[in-house]
Design an enzyme around this catalytic site. Structure first.
Site, PDB file in Angstrom:
ATOM      1  N   ARG A  58      -8.762  -0.569   4.524  1.00 21.39           N
ATOM      2  CA  ARG A  58      -7.822   0.398   3.913  1.00 21.39           C
ATOM      3  C   ARG A  58      -6.274  -0.163   3.596  1.00 21.39           C
ATOM      4  NH1 ARG A  58      -7.480   5.855   7.096  1.00 21.39           N
ATOM      5  NH2 ARG A  58      -5.996   5.994   5.195  1.00 21.39           N
ATOM      6  N   LYS A  94       0.863  -1.233   0.086  1.00 20.65           N
ATOM      7  CA  LYS A  94       0.077  -0.127   0.040  1.00 20.65           C
ATOM      8  C   LYS A  94       0.796   1.055  -0.095  1.00 20.65           C
ATOM      9  CE  LYS A  94      -1.741   1.520   4.150  1.00 20.65           C
ATOM     10  NZ  LYS A  94      -1.428   3.190   4.191  1.00 20.65           N
ATOM     11  N   ASN A  95       2.053   1.174   0.991  1.00 18.68           N
ATOM     12  CA  ASN A  95       2.674   2.320   0.978  1.00 18.68           C
ATOM     13  C   ASN A  95       3.694   2.729  -0.101  1.00 18.68           C
ATOM     14  OD1 ASN A  95       1.102   2.804   3.109  1.00 18.68           O
ATOM     15  ND2 ASN A  95       2.597   2.339   4.685  1.00 18.68           N
ATOM     16  N   ASP A 150       4.789   1.000  12.040  1.00 18.34           N
ATOM     17  CA  ASP A 150       3.598   0.078  11.666  1.00 18.34           C
ATOM     18  C   ASP A 150       3.559  -1.299  12.015  1.00 18.34           C
ATOM     19  OD1 ASP A 150       3.485   1.864   8.260  1.00 18.34           O
ATOM     20  OD2 ASP A 150       3.024   2.658  10.355  1.00 18.34           O
ATOM     21  N   ARG A 189       0.547  14.896  12.814  1.00 16.38           N
ATOM     22  CA  ARG A 189       0.805  14.588  11.464  1.00 16.38           C
ATOM     23  C   ARG A 189       1.023  15.663  10.516  1.00 16.38           C
ATOM     24  NH1 ARG A 189      -1.200   8.818   9.533  1.00 16.38           N
ATOM     25  NH2 ARG A 189       0.508   8.770   8.223  1.00 16.38           N
ATOM     26  N   CYS A 194      -5.153  13.057  12.483  1.00  8.97           N
ATOM     27  CA  CYS A 194      -5.706  11.769  12.367  1.00  8.97           C
ATOM     28  C   CYS A 194      -5.463  10.883  13.844  1.00  8.97           C
ATOM     29  CB  CYS A 194      -4.823  11.012  11.227  1.00  8.97           C
ATOM     30  SG  CYS A 194      -3.471   9.764  11.721  1.00  8.97           S
TER      31      CYS A 194
HETATM   32  C1  EPZ Z   1       4.230   7.039   6.360  1.00  7.25           C
HETATM   33  O1  EPZ Z   1       3.555   8.137   6.662  1.00  7.25           O
HETATM   34  C2  EPZ Z   1       3.474   5.805   6.275  1.00  7.25           C
HETATM   35  N1  EPZ Z   1       2.168   6.266   5.318  1.00  7.25           N
HETATM   36  C3  EPZ Z   1       2.769   5.607   7.620  1.00  7.25           C
HETATM   37  O2  EPZ Z   1       2.066   4.331   7.557  1.00  7.25           O
HETATM   38  C4  EPZ Z   1       4.134   5.300   8.365  1.00  7.25           C
HETATM   39  O3  EPZ Z   1       3.311   5.051   9.752  1.00  7.25           O
HETATM   40  C5  EPZ Z   1       4.996   6.415   8.581  1.00  7.25           C
HETATM   41  O4  EPZ Z   1       5.261   6.754   7.273  1.00  7.25           O
HETATM   42  C6  EPZ Z   1       6.348   6.175   9.476  1.00  7.25           C
HETATM   43  O5  EPZ Z   1       6.840   5.238   8.806  1.00  7.25           O
HETATM   44  C7  EPZ Z   1       2.541   6.195   3.852  1.00  7.25           C
HETATM   45  O6  EPZ Z   1       3.654   5.905   3.623  1.00  7.25           O
HETATM   46  C8  EPZ Z   1       1.317   6.329   2.857  1.00  7.25           C
HETATM   47  P1  EPZ Z   1       6.087  10.611   8.392  1.00  7.25           P
HETATM   48  P2  EPZ Z   1       4.078   9.856   6.797  1.00  7.25           P
HETATM   49  O7  EPZ Z   1       6.045  12.034   7.417  1.00  7.25           O
HETATM   50  O8  EPZ Z   1       4.917   9.979   5.659  1.00  7.25           O
HETATM   51  C9  EPZ Z   1       6.194  14.204  11.490  1.00  7.25           C
HETATM   52  C10 EPZ Z   1       0.284   2.849   7.669  1.00  7.25           C
HETATM   53  O9  EPZ Z   1      -0.260   2.491   8.922  1.00  7.25           O
HETATM   54  N2  EPZ Z   1       6.201  14.931  10.317  1.00  7.25           N
HETATM   55  O10 EPZ Z   1       7.290   9.689   8.103  1.00  7.25           O
HETATM   56  O11 EPZ Z   1       2.670  10.530   6.776  1.00  7.25           O
HETATM   57  C11 EPZ Z   1       4.980  13.056  11.655  1.00  7.25           C
HETATM   58  O12 EPZ Z   1       3.986  13.760  12.265  1.00  7.25           O
HETATM   59  C12 EPZ Z   1       0.680   4.301   7.779  1.00  7.25           C
HETATM   60  O13 EPZ Z   1       0.334   2.485   6.429  1.00  7.25           O
HETATM   61  C13 EPZ Z   1       6.267  16.260  10.709  1.00  7.25           C
HETATM   62  O14 EPZ Z   1       6.095  16.810  11.750  1.00  7.25           O
HETATM   63  O15 EPZ Z   1       4.713   9.611   8.417  1.00  7.25           O
HETATM   64  C14 EPZ Z   1       5.576  11.944  12.437  1.00  7.25           C
HETATM   65  O16 EPZ Z   1       5.505  12.069  13.983  1.00  7.25           O
HETATM   66  C15 EPZ Z   1       0.312   4.880   8.954  1.00  7.25           C
HETATM   67  N3  EPZ Z   1       5.878  17.174   9.690  1.00  7.25           N
HETATM   68  C16 EPZ Z   1       6.839  11.588  11.837  1.00  7.25           C
HETATM   69  O17 EPZ Z   1       7.447  13.028  11.284  1.00  7.25           O
HETATM   70  C17 EPZ Z   1       5.963  16.462   8.202  1.00  7.25           C
HETATM   71  O18 EPZ Z   1       5.960  17.506   7.574  1.00  7.25           O
HETATM   72  C18 EPZ Z   1       7.153  10.700  10.847  1.00  7.25           C
HETATM   73  O19 EPZ Z   1       6.117  10.953   9.908  1.00  7.25           O
HETATM   74  C19 EPZ Z   1       6.007  15.349   8.229  1.00  7.25           C
HETATM   75  C20 EPZ Z   1       6.201  14.454   9.345  1.00  7.25           C
END
Ligand code: EPZ
Length: 425
Positions: free
Chosen positions: A405, A22-23, A313, A130, A125
């Site tokens: 999902r 998915k990701n 995850d 996020r 969320c």
């Molecule tokens: C990706 O989400 C995945 N989703 C998530 O999987 C996964 O949990 C996550 O990466 C971490 O591995 C997809 O790839 C579609 P991040 P993403 O940006 O990219 C903070 C699932 O269950 N952050 O790596 O949204 C954020 O709040 C989903 O399949 C900021 O502060 O995660 C988090 O605490 C859930 N500002 C941390 O960084 C930003 O601009 C990591 O988030 C971006 C992120």
């Protein structure tokens, strides 16, 4: 709303095929926006999030066609051809973004391809705020004019310029957004502190097949040389490492032996390590994995962190297996600020869990007892399924749209492994 009814206590046995990731699929679908030529993606998982993304792209003017073997149109095939030559509406509306945060992945490609984008802020969320500030920071560094108003990100740029991009924290979709935008920028870009997840590498490989000039994907420094345009390609989506890990945990907890095909152990070192520490025997083949569960698991502590460390995850799934293991496990969640919501539901099943900030202390109990529980987010739901497979009696999981999902044909795959599970309206 659908529910999942599970009769626990049956060890698992059998074999299932793992679906496309998915990701990886979500950013790959957005990569189609970067070119006027068709992009075909195979091994596409049939998931609600994928349907949502396809709808989002279609309302932008992208032609979406599911294709079967040999390129014939077919509704059920797991391949899709996207043609963004008619892209005429660079907007991602709130009603589509609010159900799927990954919609933010259209932002970079739209600005790079059309010079403008209006993308709804994803909103919070369940697992945390996020924000997307790093996505915005990077695009601004590339010269985009960005205003955030009425809940939307408005970005414009006649042509993005290559830049040195540094993200304050490791962000998977942030890295993906900026990498896609940089492909069509004028000049060279470097993304430092880049995410190293395998899904970032899969996206880079597809972009390179489309003519992009990228090096370093999979490391924390990714270099991109901007090109004038990208062309079409065909790309096979990598297997889903989190789906793989989820079924491994299901068998570890429920007992028995299962074989997972169409997947690879090479992206799951941290997870496989921990399952072996817990007492599981794991056999690795070229594109398959077999797990044999011990009579009783040993507690294993985990600390989530960006790849290649233990993936956030998989945290909820490991809380479920630790609920029935010998000993006390310490689980530390360092990525998201609120990713323990499955704990209270597991406690309803009899688990012994104490939460202290971003740390959970899980003491294994001899047995869990079935109950009605509620899914709150995708991976939390998976941990409830695992617990339901182990618990005595019946477990009814509500709000399983969360599961739909991210897990293709979940009840069919579990039934193929001998689980007594059925979907009830
Ligand atoms: C990706 O989400 C995945 N989703 C998530 O999987 C996964 O949990 C996550 O990466 C971490 O591995 C997809 O790839 C579609 P991040 P993403 O940006 O990219 C903070 C699932 O269950 N952050 O790596 O949204 C954020 O709040 C989903 O399949 C900021 O502060 O995660 C988090 O605490 C859930 N500002 C941390 O960084 C930003 O601009 C990591 O988030 C971006 C992120």
């Amino acid at each position: 709303m659908d529910k999942l009814l599970i009769e626990g206590g049956t060890p698992l046995a059998g074999e299932v095929a793992i679906s496309g990731a998915k990701n990886a699929a979500l950013p790959l679908l957005c990569a189609a926006l970067l070119t006027r030529e068709p992009l075909t993606l195979t091994n596409l998982p049939a998931l609600n999030d994928i349907d949502t993304m396809l709808k989002l792209l279609a309302q932008m003017g992208v032609k979406v066609e599911k294709v079967g073997a040999g390129g014939t149109a077919s509704a059920t095939a797991n391949a899709v051809t996207l043609d963004a030559s008619g892209l005429d509406n660079p907007v991602a509306p709130y009603e589509m973004v609010k159900t799927m945060r990954a919609a933010v992945l259209v932002l970079g490609p739209l600005v790079a391809r059309c010079g403008e984008a209006r993308v709804s802020l994803p909103g919070g969320c369940a697992i945390g705020a996020r924000p997307v500030d790093q996505h915005i920071k990077g695009l601004t560094a590339m010269g985009a004019e960005i205003a955030v108003e009425q809940g939307y990100v408005h970005a414009t740029s006649p042509r993005l310029k290559g830049a040195r991009l540094f993200t304050d924290m490791v962000t998977v979709t942030g890295t993906e957004n900026l990498m896609m935008a940089a492909c069509l920028a004028d000049g060279d870009s470097v993304i430092e502190n880049a995410a190293r997840e395998p899904e970032v590498v899969d996206l880079a490989n597809c972009l390179i097949a489309m003519g992009a000039r990228i090096s370093g994907a999979g490391t924390d420094v990714i270099r991109i040389q901007g090109v004038a345009r990208l062309h079409g390609a065909t790309h096979r989506i990598m297997p889903d490492r989190i789906e793989t890990g989820t079924y491994l945990c299901a068998a570890a907890a429920a007992g028995g032996q299962i074989r997972l095909t169409h997947t690879s152990a090479s992206y799951l070192d941290a997870v496989i390590d921990k399952l072996m520490d817990a007492g599981c025997a794991i056999a690795i083949e070229h594109n398959a994995l077999t797990l044999k569960a011990p009579p009783r698991l040993k507690a294993v502590g985990i600390r989530t962190a960006p790849y290649p460390a233990f993936p956030t995850d998989m945290q909820a799934q490991f809380m479920a297996i630790n609920a029935v293991a010998d000993g006390t496990a310490v689980i530390r969640e360092t990525i998201f600020e609120n990713r323990f919501m499955h704990a209270v539901e597991l406690i309803r099943l009899g688990a012994d869990i104490r939460i202290d900030g971003n740390t959970a202390f899980v003491t294994g109990v001899p047995k869990l007892d079935g109950a009605t529980v509620m899914a709150t987010d995708l991976r939390a739901s998976a941990s409830l399924v695992i617990a339901g497979l182990v618990a005595r009696g019946e477990t009814l999981i509500e709000r399983i749209y969360h599961l739909d999902r991210g897990y293709e044909n979940l009840e069919q795959k579990l039934a193929a492994l001998g689980a007594r599970v059925k979907r009830v309206k």
